[in-house]
Structures are given as C-alpha cells and as structure tokens.
Design a protein around this motif. Sequence first.
Motif, short mmCIF file in Angstrom:
data_model
loop_
_atom_site.label_atom_id
_atom_site.label_comp_id
_atom_site.label_asym_id
_atom_site.label_seq_id
_atom_site.Cartn_x
_atom_site.Cartn_y
_atom_site.Cartn_z
N LEU A 50 0.82 -1.21 0.00
CA LEU A 50 0.00 0.00 0.00
C LEU A 50 0.86 1.27 0.00
O LEU A 50 0.45 2.30 -0.53
N ARG A 51 2.04 1.18 0.59
CA ARG A 51 2.96 2.33 0.54
C ARG A 51 3.42 2.56 -0.89
O ARG A 51 3.48 3.69 -1.37
N PHE A 52 3.77 1.46 -1.56
CA PHE A 52 4.21 1.60 -2.95
C PHE A 52 3.09 2.20 -3.81
O PHE A 52 3.31 3.11 -4.60
N LEU A 53 1.88 1.70 -3.60
CA LEU A 53 0.76 2.19 -4.43
C LEU A 53 0.44 3.65 -4.16
O LEU A 53 0.01 4.38 -5.04
N LYS A 54 0.68 4.07 -2.93
CA LYS A 54 0.41 5.46 -2.57
C LYS A 54 1.39 6.40 -3.27
O LYS A 54 1.02 7.44 -3.77
N GLU A 55 2.67 5.97 -3.32
CA GLU A 55 3.69 6.90 -3.82
C GLU A 55 4.19 6.56 -5.22
O GLU A 55 4.73 7.42 -5.89
N ARG A 56 4.08 5.31 -5.61
CA ARG A 56 4.53 4.83 -6.91
C ARG A 56 5.88 5.42 -7.35
O ARG A 56 5.99 6.09 -8.38
N PRO A 57 6.92 5.21 -6.53
CA PRO A 57 8.23 5.76 -6.91
C PRO A 57 8.88 4.93 -8.01
O PRO A 57 8.43 3.83 -8.31
N GLU A 58 9.94 5.47 -8.57
CA GLU A 58 10.76 4.74 -9.54
C GLU A 58 11.55 3.71 -8.77
O GLU A 58 12.59 4.00 -8.20
N LEU A 59 11.04 2.53 -8.67
CA LEU A 59 11.72 1.51 -7.88
C LEU A 59 11.82 0.26 -8.73
O LEU A 59 10.82 -0.42 -8.96
N ARG A 60 13.03 -0.01 -9.20
CA ARG A 60 13.18 -1.22 -10.02
C ARG A 60 13.37 -2.43 -9.11
O ARG A 60 13.72 -2.30 -7.95
N GLU A 61 13.14 -3.59 -9.62
CA GLU A 61 13.34 -4.85 -8.89
C GLU A 61 12.46 -4.98 -7.65
O GLU A 61 12.83 -5.65 -6.69
N ALA A 62 11.34 -4.26 -7.63
CA ALA A 62 10.44 -4.41 -6.49
C ALA A 62 9.02 -4.06 -6.89
O ALA A 62 8.79 -3.19 -7.74
N TYR A 63 8.07 -4.72 -6.26
CA TYR A 63 6.65 -4.42 -6.37
C TYR A 63 6.10 -4.51 -7.81
O TYR A 63 5.06 -3.92 -8.09
N THR A 64 6.78 -5.21 -8.69
CA THR A 64 6.29 -5.21 -10.09
C THR A 64 4.93 -5.88 -10.20
O THR A 64 4.14 -5.53 -11.07
N PHE A 65 4.64 -6.86 -9.33
CA PHE A 65 3.35 -7.55 -9.40
C PHE A 65 2.19 -6.59 -9.13
O PHE A 65 1.07 -6.83 -9.56
N ALA A 66 2.45 -5.53 -8.37
CA ALA A 66 1.36 -4.63 -7.97
C ALA A 66 1.23 -3.42 -8.90
O ALA A 66 0.35 -2.59 -8.72
N ARG A 67 2.11 -3.36 -9.90
CA ARG A 67 2.18 -2.14 -10.70
C ARG A 67 0.89 -1.79 -11.45
O ARG A 67 0.47 -0.65 -11.48
N GLY A 68 0.24 -2.78 -12.03
CA GLY A 68 -0.96 -2.48 -12.80
C GLY A 68 -2.21 -2.42 -11.96
O GLY A 68 -3.33 -2.42 -12.45
N PHE A 69 -2.03 -2.32 -10.71
CA PHE A 69 -3.05 -2.50 -9.72
C PHE A 69 -3.80 -1.20 -9.46
O PHE A 69 -3.20 -0.17 -9.20
N GLU A 70 -5.13 -1.27 -9.56
CA GLU A 70 -5.93 -0.04 -9.37
C GLU A 70 -6.53 -0.05 -7.98
O GLU A 70 -7.69 -0.32 -7.81
N PHE A 71 -5.75 0.18 -6.98
CA PHE A 71 -6.30 0.15 -5.63
C PHE A 71 -6.22 1.55 -5.07
O PHE A 71 -5.18 2.18 -5.08
N LYS A 72 -7.34 2.04 -4.58
CA LYS A 72 -7.36 3.42 -4.06
C LYS A 72 -6.76 3.43 -2.65
O LYS A 72 -7.22 2.72 -1.77
N VAL A 73 -5.72 4.21 -2.48
CA VAL A 73 -5.11 4.32 -1.15
C VAL A 73 -5.37 5.71 -0.60
O VAL A 73 -5.02 6.70 -1.23
N SER A 74 -6.03 5.75 0.57
CA SER A 74 -6.37 7.09 1.09
C SER A 74 -5.19 7.66 1.84
O SER A 74 -4.31 6.96 2.28
#
Length: 315
Positions: free
Chosen positions: A291-315
């Motif tokens: 959820l932290r990655f989805l909130k900020e979506r930084p340029e982070l290679r080699e991590a969180y790629t499975f969640a990249r196309g993920f449309e989850f609303k993070v408040s």
Amino acid sequence: MEILSEVGDPNVAVVYIGKTSKGNIVEFVESIPTYNPQEKWVLIVSSLNGCPVGCKMCDAGFFYKGRLTVDELMEQIEYPITRRWNGKPKTRKFKVQFARMGEPSFNMAVIEAMRLLGERYDNLHPSLSTIAPIGTNKFFEALLELKKEMFPTNFQLQFSIHSTNPEQRDEIIPVRKWDFERIAEYGKAFYDEGGKKITLNFALARENEADAEVIAEYFPKEYFLIKITPLNPTVSVLKNKLTNDVDLETGLPMKHRKFVDDLRRLGYDVIISVGDTRENLIGSNCGQYILRFLKERPELREAYTFARGFEFKVS
Ligand code: SF4
C-alpha cells in the motif's frame, strides 16, 4: 475478513490486502520458502494498523492508526488456512511470524493470539520479530511466560539490531529501546536447552556498522545466532538513500564480509538469508508494504512489479 486484493504467486508468496471485521486495512503474507507447502508453510501477519516506530528502511512505518484486536490477528491466519487447506494446515512446519506491519510488543493481543494458535495447531512454530522498544515490559514478561509454558523448543524470537553502533541504531530505529545488555539478559532468560537460539537480525546496508567484537562482548554464542538479510528494495530504502550490502546471487555480504568471517571465527552460527528474489517483485519481503508503494509509486526497479498495474485506491 474481506479480501480486497491479493498479489503474488501461490507457489512462492502471496500478499493479501484485507479489511478486517473492525474495518482496518491490513496486509498479510503467505509464503512457501521451500516451494513445498506440505513441508513448510509460513504466514506473516500484521500486529498493528501502521507502525509508530518508522524504521529507516521499512515501508510500513509511515502512518499509525492503532492496535489490531485478537480477532483481527486471527482473521489474517484463518483466511489463508481455509483457502489453502480447508481445515487444519497439513504441513510439517506451520510457522506464524508476527513480522509484517507494526511492532508486535505494542499489542498484548499478540500474546492471546499465540496462545490460541498453540492450542489449535500442534505443528505451530511461532515467531516474533521485535525492535524491543522501552515501555513494553508487560508484553515481554507475558511472552516469556507463554514461551516457557507452550513453546519451549520451537519459538523463534528475533531482535532487529541492524547496527552494532548504538547511535547509528538510534538513527535506523528512531525510538527509545532496550540496549544490548537488556536484550542479552532477556534473550538468555528466554532460551531453553534444546530450543532455538535467539536471533539477532541485521538487514545489512553498506552504511551500517557491523562489528563482531561488539556482538561477542554482549551476546554469548551459546544463546544467540546472527541472521543477515539483504536490505530489501523498499520505498524507504530509496528515499533514505541506503544501499544493500548482500549480493543476491552469491548470498554474501560485500563490504561486511569481515563481519561474517569474524563471527564465524568466534564460533557464532551465522545465517545469511537471501530467499527467492521474486518475493521482492511480489512485495512480500521484510520491510515491504504494497500500500505504501501504491500510494507513492516511486521509480523503484526490482520491487513491487506484481502490484504495478493495480488499481487500488489508497487514502
Ligand atoms: S520495521 Fe517493524 S518496528 Fe520498524 S517501522 Fe517497520 S513495522 Fe515498525
């Protein structure tokens, strides 16, 4: 528990994002470290909603909304059990680690959940990772009592140390916590003959100080072992400009090779735990929090790629 999403590969690791019966959003992980769930099956659960500690490399410590109840802890365990086993886990080693989001010693319900788990599952191997913050005496007294009573030989207790320099340790883990004497004293009391040694964990950044002589000064090798893990790719690691020191291919530290050699020479058990690098891509590894990655979506290679196309609303 309402499952909002799941990310991963059921043969390696899956991160569940769920809404508990009390409405808290939590992440918990199912991991199969040997790729054979009948042999070893691991659940890694959150103890708090967020974490007030804010360790420098951890993605879970960027907010804090309170403790989870015993029901909310058990829901994170019961959901994957039902889903995979439809009854009791038919595995030789069923490990539950209180090590996803939140310092567990801030929540007495963790003790209650461990007791319930021990009563329900005879193949249970409980595990708890802590930074040992001050003001948690009641928790650690109850933990010691529970361990002696129910899990004398199969409890894995891990202290997150990260640096042998106390000042640097304060920067990495920015709250007041037990010093090395206190950890050593508790660890020795916690240990049982024939049981697991107490783990001192180093998530090894190149910047961290790691001196085997300091370990030898406080922590007898008969009671303690050293576990070195890579500094996993997290949003916090990127922001704080930390550098992983463990080569993921060889499994060896680069700058801190001497630390490992010295520890071994002094007779310590040293575990270097690299694991499957796909866990970084899934976001199931230690310090990661999707959820932290989805909130900020930084340029982070080699991590969180499975969640990249993920449309989850993070408040
Ligand atoms: S590593 Fe543990 S104690 Fe530190 S911020 Fe993350 S969850 Fe909290």
